[in-house]
Design a protein around this motif. Structure first.
Motif, PDB file in Angstrom:
ATOM      1  N   ASN A  86     -13.351   4.456  -0.745  1.00 23.19           N
ATOM      2  CA  ASN A  86     -13.685   2.661   0.064  1.00 23.19           C
ATOM      3  C   ASN A  86     -12.495   1.822   0.345  1.00 23.19           C
ATOM      4  OD1 ASN A  86     -12.770   0.824  -2.007  1.00 23.19           O
ATOM      5  ND2 ASN A  86     -14.907   0.764  -3.399  1.00 23.19           N
ATOM      6  N   LYS A  87     -13.223   1.036   1.112  1.00 26.33           N
ATOM      7  CA  LYS A  87     -11.778  -0.267   1.716  1.00 26.33           C
ATOM      8  C   LYS A  87     -11.350  -0.802   0.215  1.00 26.33           C
ATOM      9  CE  LYS A  87     -13.853  -0.352   6.576  1.00 26.33           C
ATOM     10  NZ  LYS A  87     -14.149  -1.451   7.631  1.00 26.33           N
ATOM     11  N   ASP A  88     -11.412  -1.442  -0.444  1.00 21.82           N
ATOM     12  CA  ASP A  88     -10.200  -2.030  -1.044  1.00 21.82           C
ATOM     13  C   ASP A  88      -9.669  -1.339  -1.653  1.00 21.82           C
ATOM     14  OD1 ASP A  88     -11.895  -4.405  -0.964  1.00 21.82           O
ATOM     15  OD2 ASP A  88     -13.378  -4.061  -2.150  1.00 21.82           O
ATOM     16  N   HIS A  89     -10.502   0.239  -2.328  1.00 17.35           N
ATOM     17  CA  HIS A  89      -9.451   0.946  -2.583  1.00 17.35           C
ATOM     18  C   HIS A  89      -8.288   1.538  -1.687  1.00 17.35           C
ATOM     19  CE1 HIS A  89      -9.066   5.803  -4.842  1.00 17.35           C
ATOM     20  NE2 HIS A  89      -8.161   4.291  -5.382  1.00 17.35           N
ATOM     21  N   ALA A  90      -8.341   1.694  -0.387  1.00 16.58           N
ATOM     22  CA  ALA A  90      -7.473   1.968   0.206  1.00 16.58           C
ATOM     23  C   ALA A  90      -6.399   0.777  -0.026  1.00 16.58           C
ATOM     24  CB  ALA A  90      -8.853   2.183   1.643  1.00 16.58           C
ATOM     25  N   ASN A  91      -7.091  -0.310   0.907  1.00 13.89           N
ATOM     26  CA  ASN A  91      -6.217  -1.422   0.333  1.00 13.89           C
ATOM     27  C   ASN A  91      -5.018  -1.460  -0.575  1.00 13.89           C
ATOM     28  OD1 ASN A  91      -6.046  -3.241   2.589  1.00 13.89           O
ATOM     29  ND2 ASN A  91      -8.064  -3.906   1.920  1.00 13.89           N
ATOM     30  N   GLN A  92      -5.708  -0.832  -1.726  1.00 15.48           N
ATOM     31  CA  GLN A  92      -4.742  -1.173  -2.998  1.00 15.48           C
ATOM     32  C   GLN A  92      -4.058   0.148  -3.403  1.00 15.48           C
ATOM     33  OE1 GLN A  92      -7.636  -0.368  -5.439  1.00 15.48           O
ATOM     34  NE2 GLN A  92      -8.944  -2.567  -6.019  1.00 15.48           N
ATOM     35  N   ILE A  93      -3.881   1.739  -1.711  1.00 19.80           N
ATOM     36  CA  ILE A  93      -3.481   2.298  -2.250  1.00 19.80           C
ATOM     37  C   ILE A  93      -1.775   2.348  -1.068  1.00 19.80           C
ATOM     38  CG2 ILE A  93      -2.776   4.571  -1.329  1.00 19.80           C
ATOM     39  CD1 ILE A  93      -5.592   5.308  -2.333  1.00 19.80           C
ATOM     40  N   ILE A  94      -2.698   0.981  -0.495  1.00 18.61           N
ATOM     41  CA  ILE A  94      -1.710   0.959   0.502  1.00 18.61           C
ATOM     42  C   ILE A  94      -0.975   0.003  -0.036  1.00 18.61           C
ATOM     43  CG2 ILE A  94      -1.675  -0.141   3.231  1.00 18.61           C
ATOM     44  CD1 ILE A  94      -4.347   1.016   3.486  1.00 18.61           C
ATOM     45  N   ILE A  95      -0.967  -0.907  -0.484  1.00 17.74           N
ATOM     46  CA  ILE A  95       0.296  -2.296  -0.911  1.00 17.74           C
ATOM     47  C   ILE A  95       1.130  -1.948  -2.186  1.00 17.74           C
ATOM     48  CG2 ILE A  95      -0.117  -4.240  -1.682  1.00 17.74           C
ATOM     49  CD1 ILE A  95      -2.412  -5.004  -0.392  1.00 17.74           C
ATOM     50  N   GLY A  96       0.131  -0.866  -3.015  1.00 19.78           N
ATOM     51  CA  GLY A  96       1.055  -0.439  -4.250  1.00 19.78           C
ATOM     52  C   GLY A  96       1.512  -1.037  -5.090  1.00 19.78           C
ATOM     53  N   THR A  97       2.651  -1.421  -5.384  1.00 19.33           N
ATOM     54  CA  THR A  97       3.127  -2.591  -6.277  1.00 19.33           C
ATOM     55  C   THR A  97       3.424  -4.159  -5.722  1.00 19.33           C
ATOM     56  OG1 THR A  97       4.873  -0.858  -6.058  1.00 19.33           O
ATOM     57  CG2 THR A  97       3.417  -0.242  -7.373  1.00 19.33           C
ATOM     58  N   GLN A  98       3.683  -3.607  -4.584  1.00 16.55           N
ATOM     59  CA  GLN A  98       3.933  -4.552  -3.615  1.00 16.55           C
ATOM     60  C   GLN A  98       3.199  -6.206  -3.848  1.00 16.55           C
ATOM     61  OE1 GLN A  98       7.006  -4.032  -1.948  1.00 16.55           O
ATOM     62  NE2 GLN A  98       6.729  -2.517  -2.687  1.00 16.55           N
ATOM     63  N   LYS A  99       3.181  -6.864  -2.595  1.00 19.74           N
ATOM     64  CA  LYS A  99       2.854  -7.980  -2.628  1.00 19.74           C
ATOM     65  C   LYS A  99       1.643  -8.130  -1.432  1.00 19.74           C
ATOM     66  CE  LYS A  99       5.782 -11.633  -5.571  1.00 19.74           C
ATOM     67  NZ  LYS A  99       6.304 -12.471  -5.086  1.00 19.74           N
ATOM     68  N   TYR A 100       1.772  -7.502  -0.709  1.00 20.81           N
ATOM     69  CA  TYR A 100       0.927  -6.878   0.596  1.00 20.81           C
ATOM     70  C   TYR A 100       1.448  -6.344   1.668  1.00 20.81           C
ATOM     71  CZ  TYR A 100       4.858 -10.554   3.086  1.00 20.81           C
ATOM     72  OH  TYR A 100       5.602 -10.129   3.337  1.00 20.81           O
ATOM     73  N   MET A 101       0.893  -5.923   2.536  1.00 20.91           N
ATOM     74  CA  MET A 101       1.427  -5.362   3.375  1.00 20.91           C
ATOM     75  C   MET A 101       1.309  -6.274   4.885  1.00 20.91           C
ATOM     76  SD  MET A 101       1.827  -2.354   4.670  1.00 20.91           S
ATOM     77  CE  MET A 101       1.891  -1.273   6.627  1.00 20.91           C
ATOM     78  N   ASP A 102       2.709  -5.838   5.522  1.00 18.63           N
ATOM     79  CA  ASP A 102       2.589  -6.563   6.626  1.00 18.63           C
ATOM     80  C   ASP A 102       2.705  -5.666   7.771  1.00 18.63           C
ATOM     81  OD1 ASP A 102       4.142  -8.133   8.096  1.00 18.63           O
ATOM     82  OD2 ASP A 102       6.236  -8.370   7.572  1.00 18.63           O
ATOM     83  N   TRP A 103       1.407  -6.122   8.335  1.00 26.30           N
ATOM     84  CA  TRP A 103       0.769  -5.143   9.555  1.00 26.30           C
ATOM     85  C   TRP A 103       1.353  -6.090  10.663  1.00 26.30           C
ATOM     86  CZ3 TRP A 103      -1.796  -1.281   8.169  1.00 26.30           C
ATOM     87  CH2 TRP A 103      -2.431  -0.901   6.827  1.00 26.30           C
TER      88      TRP A 103
END
Length: 208
Positions: A86-103
């Motif tokens: 789902n979207k939450d899981h996708a976000n978690q995968i993208i961010i990984g161990t970082q604090k956030y993803m800089d879009w």
């Protein structure tokens, strides 16, 4: 279709914010502005910030939708190397161990796209084509959001490069509403050019 809706939402937001900019530049019959200079600059710089945020949101939403196997407007799907539930899981995968993803950083998005999609799919090509412009927009955004000696210096340097004249003590407003010599059009501003570039790139991403 999720990708089509993302494009519709981005364009609707941009259109609304451009209307705010048009409102701020209304003039009386004698040619004087109806809105005071400080307020006019505040409205326009705020609108630019919101346009940039809308772009970040669009890129994020499209990236996640493609990861979730959504079809593009042209019914394309990328080959991908992850299958979030789902979207939450996708976000978690993208961010990984970082604090956030800089879009907001096209170079970061392009690198991540090459991890999750074959050859980075449309993100690598579309963002790559306007990579330098997006980084320039980020410089302007930073200046509008929090002016400091560092952001001021960077903005003056960017303004000098874009306008091909020495620029000092420039503001985001002054640069954005200067005529852009790169277009060859007599009245197209720097902001006009950026909006066109974002719209074209958004269409390419949504079309897949």
């Amino acid at each position: 279709m999720a990708l089509n809706q993302n494009l519709i939402d981005f364009r609707a937001t941009t259109t609304e914010l451009v209307s705010h900019i048009t409102f701020a530049h209304q003039k009386y019959a004698n040619g004087s502005y109806k809105i005071a200079k400080n307020l006019r600059e505040f409205i326009c710089e705020s609108a630019f910030l919101r346009i940039f945020i809308a772009w970040e949101t669009f890129v994020e939403n499209c990236f996640i939708d493609y990861l979730l196997n959504e079809q593009s407007i042209l019914n394309n799907r990328p080959a991908k190397w992850a299958n979030p539930i789902n979207k939450d899981h996708a976000n978690q995968i993208i961010i990984g161990t970082q604090k956030y993803m800089d879009w907001s950083n096209p170079e970061t998005v392009r690198k991540v796209s090459q991890i999750f999609f074959h050859l980075g799919y449309v993100f690598n090509t579309s963002l790559g084509a306007i990579n330098n412009d997006l980084m320039d927009m980020k410089t302007i955004r930073n200046s509008a959001a929090h002016l400091s000696s560092t952001t001021s210096s960077k903005l003056d340097g960017l303004s000098s490069r874009i306008l091909t004249i020495p620029c000092t003590n420039y503001t985001a407003y002054k640069l954005l509403f200067s005529v852009d010599p790169r277009t060859g059009a007599a009245s197209q501003t720097v902001l006009d050019r950026y909006i066109q570039l974002l719209d074209l790139a958004a269409e390419q991403i949504a079309n897949g």
